[in-house]
Design a protein around this motif. Structure first.
Motif, PDB file in Angstrom:
ATOM      1  N   PHE A  68       0.820  -1.213   0.000  1.00 18.48           N
ATOM      2  CA  PHE A  68       0.000   0.000   0.000  1.00 18.48           C
ATOM      3  C   PHE A  68       0.853   1.262   0.000  1.00 18.48           C
ATOM      4  N   GLY A  69       1.836   1.291   0.882  1.00 16.72           N
ATOM      5  CA  GLY A  69       2.620   2.514   1.017  1.00 16.72           C
ATOM      6  C   GLY A  69       3.600   2.732  -0.117  1.00 16.72           C
ATOM      7  N   LEU A  70       4.214   1.650  -0.606  1.00 10.92           N
ATOM      8  CA  LEU A  70       5.245   1.797  -1.635  1.00 10.92           C
ATOM      9  C   LEU A  70       4.676   1.625  -3.045  1.00 10.92           C
ATOM     10  N   MET A  71       3.900   0.550  -3.269  1.00 10.77           N
ATOM     11  CA  MET A  71       3.378   0.281  -4.605  1.00 10.77           C
ATOM     12  C   MET A  71       2.062   0.989  -4.893  1.00 10.77           C
ATOM     13  N   ARG A  72       1.443   1.569  -3.863  1.00  3.48           N
ATOM     14  CA  ARG A  72       0.166   2.281  -3.997  1.00  3.48           C
ATOM     15  C   ARG A  72      -0.959   1.357  -4.449  1.00  3.48           C
ATOM     16  N   PHE A 113      -0.345 -16.932  -2.864  1.00  2.18           N
ATOM     17  CA  PHE A 113      -1.686 -16.342  -3.001  1.00  2.18           C
ATOM     18  C   PHE A 113      -1.588 -14.863  -3.357  1.00  2.18           C
ATOM     19  N   GLY A 114      -0.577 -14.184  -2.829  1.00  2.55           N
ATOM     20  CA  GLY A 114      -0.349 -12.786  -3.181  1.00  2.55           C
ATOM     21  C   GLY A 114       0.008 -12.619  -4.649  1.00  2.55           C
ATOM     22  N   VAL A 115       0.767 -13.571  -5.195  1.00  2.00           N
ATOM     23  CA  VAL A 115       1.090 -13.532  -6.627  1.00  2.00           C
ATOM     24  C   VAL A 115      -0.184 -13.612  -7.456  1.00  2.00           C
ATOM     25  N   VAL A 116      -1.097 -14.488  -7.056  1.00  2.00           N
ATOM     26  CA  VAL A 116      -2.381 -14.611  -7.764  1.00  2.00           C
ATOM     27  C   VAL A 116      -3.158 -13.302  -7.672  1.00  2.00           C
ATOM     28  N   LEU A 117      -3.183 -12.690  -6.493  1.00  2.00           N
ATOM     29  CA  LEU A 117      -3.888 -11.413  -6.337  1.00  2.00           C
ATOM     30  C   LEU A 117      -3.301 -10.337  -7.243  1.00  2.00           C
ATOM     31  N   GLN A 118      -1.982 -10.240  -7.266  1.00  2.00           N
ATOM     32  CA  GLN A 118      -1.339  -9.222  -8.086  1.00  2.00           C
ATOM     33  C   GLN A 118      -1.613  -9.448  -9.569  1.00  2.00           C
ATOM     34  N   TYR A 119      -1.509 -10.709 -10.002  1.00  2.00           N
ATOM     35  CA  TYR A 119      -1.642 -11.001 -11.430  1.00  2.00           C
ATOM     36  C   TYR A 119      -3.094 -10.908 -11.896  1.00  2.00           C
ATOM     37  N   ARG A 123      -3.098  -6.119 -11.347  1.00  2.00           N
ATOM     38  CA  ARG A 123      -2.531  -5.811 -12.653  1.00  2.00           C
ATOM     39  C   ARG A 123      -3.575  -5.216 -13.597  1.00  2.00           C
ATOM     40  N   ARG A 124      -4.832  -5.583 -13.374  1.00  2.66           N
ATOM     41  CA  ARG A 124      -5.911  -5.116 -14.245  1.00  2.66           C
ATOM     42  C   ARG A 124      -6.541  -3.822 -13.742  1.00  2.66           C
ATOM     43  N   MET A 125      -6.142  -3.377 -12.557  1.00  2.97           N
ATOM     44  CA  MET A 125      -6.768  -2.189 -11.959  1.00  2.97           C
ATOM     45  C   MET A 125      -5.720  -1.192 -11.494  1.00  2.97           C
ATOM     46  N   GLU A 126      -4.616  -1.107 -12.183  1.00  2.38           N
ATOM     47  CA  GLU A 126      -3.538  -0.224 -11.757  1.00  2.38           C
ATOM     48  C   GLU A 126      -4.001   1.229 -11.793  1.00  2.38           C
ATOM     49  N   GLY A 127      -3.784   1.923 -10.670  1.00  2.69           N
ATOM     50  CA  GLY A 127      -4.139   3.328 -10.584  1.00  2.69           C
ATOM     51  C   GLY A 127      -5.587   3.606 -10.265  1.00  2.69           C
ATOM     52  N   ASP A 128      -6.432   2.574 -10.182  1.00  2.00           N
ATOM     53  CA  ASP A 128      -7.856   2.770  -9.874  1.00  2.00           C
ATOM     54  C   ASP A 128      -8.095   2.362  -8.420  1.00  2.00           C
ATOM     55  N   ARG A 234      11.499  -5.712 -16.771  1.00  2.00           N
ATOM     56  CA  ARG A 234      10.154  -6.302 -16.711  1.00  2.00           C
ATOM     57  C   ARG A 234       9.503  -5.871 -15.402  1.00  2.00           C
ATOM     58  N   ILE A 235       8.886  -4.706 -15.460  1.00  3.20           N
ATOM     59  CA  ILE A 235       8.377  -4.073 -14.245  1.00  3.20           C
ATOM     60  C   ILE A 235       7.274  -4.891 -13.584  1.00  3.20           C
ATOM     61  N   GLN A 236       6.448  -5.576 -14.394  1.00  2.44           N
ATOM     62  CA  GLN A 236       5.382  -6.383 -13.810  1.00  2.44           C
ATOM     63  C   GLN A 236       5.944  -7.527 -12.981  1.00  2.44           C
ATOM     64  N   LEU A 237       7.042  -8.108 -13.451  1.00  3.59           N
ATOM     65  CA  LEU A 237       7.673  -9.182 -12.685  1.00  3.59           C
ATOM     66  C   LEU A 237       8.217  -8.664 -11.357  1.00  3.59           C
ATOM     67  N   VAL A 238       8.772  -7.458 -11.369  1.00  4.62           N
ATOM     68  CA  VAL A 238       9.274  -6.852 -10.134  1.00  4.62           C
ATOM     69  C   VAL A 238       8.134  -6.617  -9.159  1.00  4.62           C
ATOM     70  N   PHE A 239       7.021  -6.081  -9.649  1.00  5.08           N
ATOM     71  CA  PHE A 239       5.891  -5.795  -8.781  1.00  5.08           C
ATOM     72  C   PHE A 239       5.258  -7.076  -8.231  1.00  5.08           C
ATOM     73  N   VAL A 240       5.221  -8.127  -9.052  1.00  2.98           N
ATOM     74  CA  VAL A 240       4.699  -9.406  -8.567  1.00  2.98           C
ATOM     75  C   VAL A 240       5.568  -9.924  -7.422  1.00  2.98           C
TER      76      VAL A 240
END
Length: 336
Positions: A68-72, A113-119, A123-128, A234-240
């Motif tokens: 929440f604090g770093l990745m928003r 389980f967190g990987v599943v949540l992120q992916y 990933r589909r709601m970035e910034g919303d 590969r920024i998505q891989l880093v965020f995952v």
């Protein structure tokens, strides 16, 4: 040092308060002090209980401050990840009688389980933020019902191994007998072990975010994702990966909470709320801020329950209100 140079009077007041606090901890109390603050043993137990409770809050909030604090990413299912990790740790510890193994399994399972949540979700709601909030609230409700269905409404506690059972005597005087002999504080070993573990985890997280290439990539990706992607990362891989670590830390915290407290329905909401308060007080995206906020909130809860039992909850939120009023960025602002 800059604070001392800019605010010499406040620095002097803080030093006096610290000196008084250290005197209360290490010096024997007179009858006059005990008439005001009660028995020193009660004070010291509240102090150490607050610090170790802060260690538990830090375990939960450290993962939350990454997500929440770093990745928003607004993940209001973080409390459910905590409770899920606790239940998984309980099952592993009960089946194998290996307490340390329960930490590893809870971290891996909840991290996956967190990987599943992120992916699937973030990933589909970035910034919303609104969509993330509503969807993760729904996920937390579903997870709470599933865990209630599987484990029921009973209380569970994870038993620590024998080498962590029992108290240890600390070199802190709680009273002086009429014979002149000092009585020292005895405190559970398992709580001190968890406190040391929280310090180690916090130090490793700070080093990873501030002194390694992956930490540099995470901070750069949060600041300017498009520019970092243009460099071939590969920024998505880093965020995952970051989300998996944050979720895994929540699962780790569940095992910690189940060891020196208990696991039951409703704990997910309690620790989600505690994580929000800790991140707000400490500062979003700051590991030292999460540590400071966790200790402050833990001490406020414990001292409030001892000296102001009616207003213990109010004291916690009063701290949050004061921080938002005078330092809205948090006590330790994130530096990215």
């Amino acid at each position: 040092m800059r604070f001392f140079e800019r605010h010499p009077y406040w620095s002097f007041i803080i030093l006096i308060l610290v000196a008084i606090f250290l005197w209360l901890i290490f010096a024997p109390w007179s009858d006059g002090v005990e008439n005001i603050l009660g028995r020193k043993k009660v004070f010291l137990n509240a102090l150490f209980n607050g610090i170790t409770l802060g260690a538990l809050y830090f375990f939960v909030a450290s993962g939350f401050t990454l997500i929440f604090g770093l990745m928003r990413n607004v993940n209001l299912a973080h409390g459910s990840l905590y409770l899920l990790g606790g239940y998984i740790g309980y099952e592993v510890a009960t089946a194998t009688e290996w307490w340390l193994l329960s930490f590893v399994v809870a971290f891996i399972v909840v991290g996956a389980f967190g990987v599943v949540l992120q992916y699937v979700v973030f990933r589909r709601m970035e910034g919303d933020d609104l969509k993330q909030t509503l969807v993760t609230i729904g996920i937390s409700i579903c997870l709470a019902d599933i865990m209630l269905w599987i484990w029921g409404g009973d209380f569970y506690q994870i038993l620590a191994p024998e080498w962590l059972s029992g108290p240890v005597e600390l070199p802190l005087i709680t009273a002086v007998k009429s014979s002149g002999d000092a009585v020292y504080l005895k405190y559970p070993v398992v709580r001190l072990f968890i406190l040391v573990a929280a310090i180690v985890v916090g130090a490793l997280m700070w080093i990873a975010l501030n002194r390694t290439r992956i930490g540099m990539l995470v901070r750069a990706g949060v600041d300017d994702r498009d520019m970092l992607s243009a460099t071939g990362v590969r920024i998505q891989l880093v965020f995952v990966l970051v989300f998996a670590v944050g979720a895994g830390l929540a699962g780790l915290a569940g095992v910690v909470g189940g060891t020196f407290q208990s696991l039951a329905p409703g704990e997910d909401t309690r620790f989600l709320l505690a994580s929000l308060v800790v991140v707000i007080v400490g500062g979003m995206g700051s590991i030292p801020g999460a540590a400071l906020g966790a200790v402050i909130i833990g001490l406020a809860e414990q001292f409030g329950s001892v000296y102001f039992p009616t207003y213990a909850v109010v004291l916690t939120f009063l701290i949050m209100v004061l921080v938002l009023a005078f330092r809205p960025q948090g006590l330790v602002a994130s530096r990215r």
